[in-house]
Design an enzyme around this catalytic site. Sequence first.
Site, PDB file in Angstrom:
ATOM      1  N   HIS A  79       0.813 -75.012 -59.381  1.00  0.00           N
ATOM      2  CA  HIS A  79       1.358 -73.758 -58.832  1.00  0.00           C
ATOM      3  C   HIS A  79       0.460 -73.274 -57.700  1.00  0.00           C
ATOM      4  O   HIS A  79      -0.725 -73.074 -57.902  1.00  0.00           O
ATOM      5  CB  HIS A  79       1.423 -72.683 -59.918  1.00  0.00           C
ATOM      6  N   TYR A 207       3.948 -61.450 -62.538  1.00  0.00           N
ATOM      7  CA  TYR A 207       3.159 -60.393 -63.170  1.00  0.00           C
ATOM      8  C   TYR A 207       3.823 -59.076 -62.757  1.00  0.00           C
ATOM      9  O   TYR A 207       3.785 -58.713 -61.579  1.00  0.00           O
ATOM     10  CB  TYR A 207       1.711 -60.419 -62.676  1.00  0.00           C
ATOM     11  N   PRO A 299      -6.036 -61.353 -71.377  1.00  0.00           N
ATOM     12  CA  PRO A 299      -5.480 -62.570 -70.776  1.00  0.00           C
ATOM     13  C   PRO A 299      -4.794 -62.366 -69.419  1.00  0.00           C
ATOM     14  O   PRO A 299      -4.291 -63.331 -68.853  1.00  0.00           O
ATOM     15  CB  PRO A 299      -4.471 -63.059 -71.828  1.00  0.00           C
ATOM     16  N   LYS A 303      -7.949 -66.291 -67.897  1.00  0.00           N
ATOM     17  CA  LYS A 303      -9.320 -66.764 -67.677  1.00  0.00           C
ATOM     18  C   LYS A 303     -10.043 -67.340 -68.880  1.00  0.00           C
ATOM     19  O   LYS A 303     -10.988 -68.113 -68.724  1.00  0.00           O
ATOM     20  CB  LYS A 303     -10.175 -65.601 -67.135  1.00  0.00           C
ATOM     21  N   TYR A 391      -8.140 -65.344 -58.912  1.00  0.00           N
ATOM     22  CA  TYR A 391      -7.187 -66.012 -59.810  1.00  0.00           C
ATOM     23  C   TYR A 391      -7.473 -67.512 -59.930  1.00  0.00           C
ATOM     24  O   TYR A 391      -7.391 -68.074 -61.018  1.00  0.00           O
ATOM     25  CB  TYR A 391      -5.751 -65.773 -59.320  1.00  0.00           C
TER      26      TYR A 391
END
Length: 396
Positions: A79, A207, A299, A303, A391
């Site tokens: 991704h 998100y 979460p 990570k 990220y």
Amino acid sequence: MKPKNQTLQTQVVIIGGGPAGLLLSQILMKADITTIVLESRSRTYVQNRIRAGVIEHGSMELLCNANVGERLLKEGSKHSGILISYENKAFRINLSSAKGKSVYVYGQTEITVDLYQAQEKIGATIIHNVKNVLIQDINTKKPHVKFEILGQKYHINCDYIAGCDGSKGISKDFIPKEKLNFHHTLYPYSWLGILSKTKPVHKELIYASHQRGFALASMRNENLSRYYIQVSNSEKISEWPDEKIWNELTKRLPTRFSSIIETGSSIEKSLTTLRSIVVEPMQWGRLFLAGDAAHIMPPTGAKGLNLAFSDVYYLSSSLINFYKTGSSKKLELYSEQALSRVWQTVRFSHWMTSLLHAPEGNNTIARKFQLLELEEIFTSLTAQRALAEGYVGVQY
Ligand code: RFL
Ligand code: PHB
């Protein structure tokens, strides 16, 4: 007659056969260092725990170097972006803007299966269903570990002990209380997760920040979806039938996604309270902590597993260096080195969590601040790159 204690010998005892413990054992064994892994649960139980889904580039490389990355590269999906939504808008964070890096979507369950297979192939000793694990003499050159299975007592003589036994493990309890800093924050909300055999609503993760609460649309593969919604800490799974979850989820996603979402019955449901915990130091004498045994975080930034793997990277290279050179200098730096990455990562996870979750109570000022920050990220390439860098993970 009582059975006699059995004595075993190895170089490194690893407490916990989750992803951190198994990967550490795999890397050490590849370097001809002997290990024994002690796991309190059965292999089936460990392999079926549904947890992480996003694997950083660095974790992928580490797994490949340990001969465990083949299926990840074949079956996982790469991704290079994620979507962030608020107020029915959605914008894309180009992860590749962070030095060309991407992440992989591949379940922790699959990684654990791959690690067990690799360990089997290399001839590892993994002892399951152990009880009453005790660590002794960690401040001497000859530490040892005691444990029991079905009433039979065992004793392992070793050089070093790795505590990879997760957030509920016992390893950290062997660091003297007066020497241990236990940093802990509990967030006022939890994640209700659902796994369903449905087509993911979008090809990338979404998100979603919504005034009703955060939602995350994730996946395992093209026919398996993973969704999470923010709920308050007092909620019970029994009060959330599938239909109520789908209903809530669709209210929180932008309409262009909620209008096409495929719903179906759940095959797993979970409730997770969000916390940040950091244990300092991560080393005491010949005991070294790695993974959730030393830190957990919400979460939201995906990570936990990745941080467990970066600890394993630092610890395995320090141990390999010790067995090659006889010098423990690198091992003595482990805690400081690992903690520097831990704090950066826990901070990123906290920031993502605070940015995206609806504040508890009707805190309209806090919500306004969130919307302003989201708008800033939406309009600033610099802010987007900073998010992308966090990220895809700090380089190690
Ligand atoms: P684990 O996986 O908890 O494994 C520890 C093992 O130790 C065993 N054990 C003992 N063994 C012997 N003696 C004892 N006394 C023992 N006590 C415990 C346990 O049975 C277990 O097998 O820790 P490890 O290896 O450090 O791995 C950490 C990860 O599992 C965790 O950080 C992630 O799952 C966190 N996480 C995520 N991480 C990511 O990097 N990306 C994600 O997308 C992501 N999503 C998530 C997550 C965690 C979640 N939950 C459930 C907290 C999503 C969720 C919902
Ligand atoms: C997951 O797919 O389980 C997942 C993905 C991203 C996160 C957390 C969990 O941030």
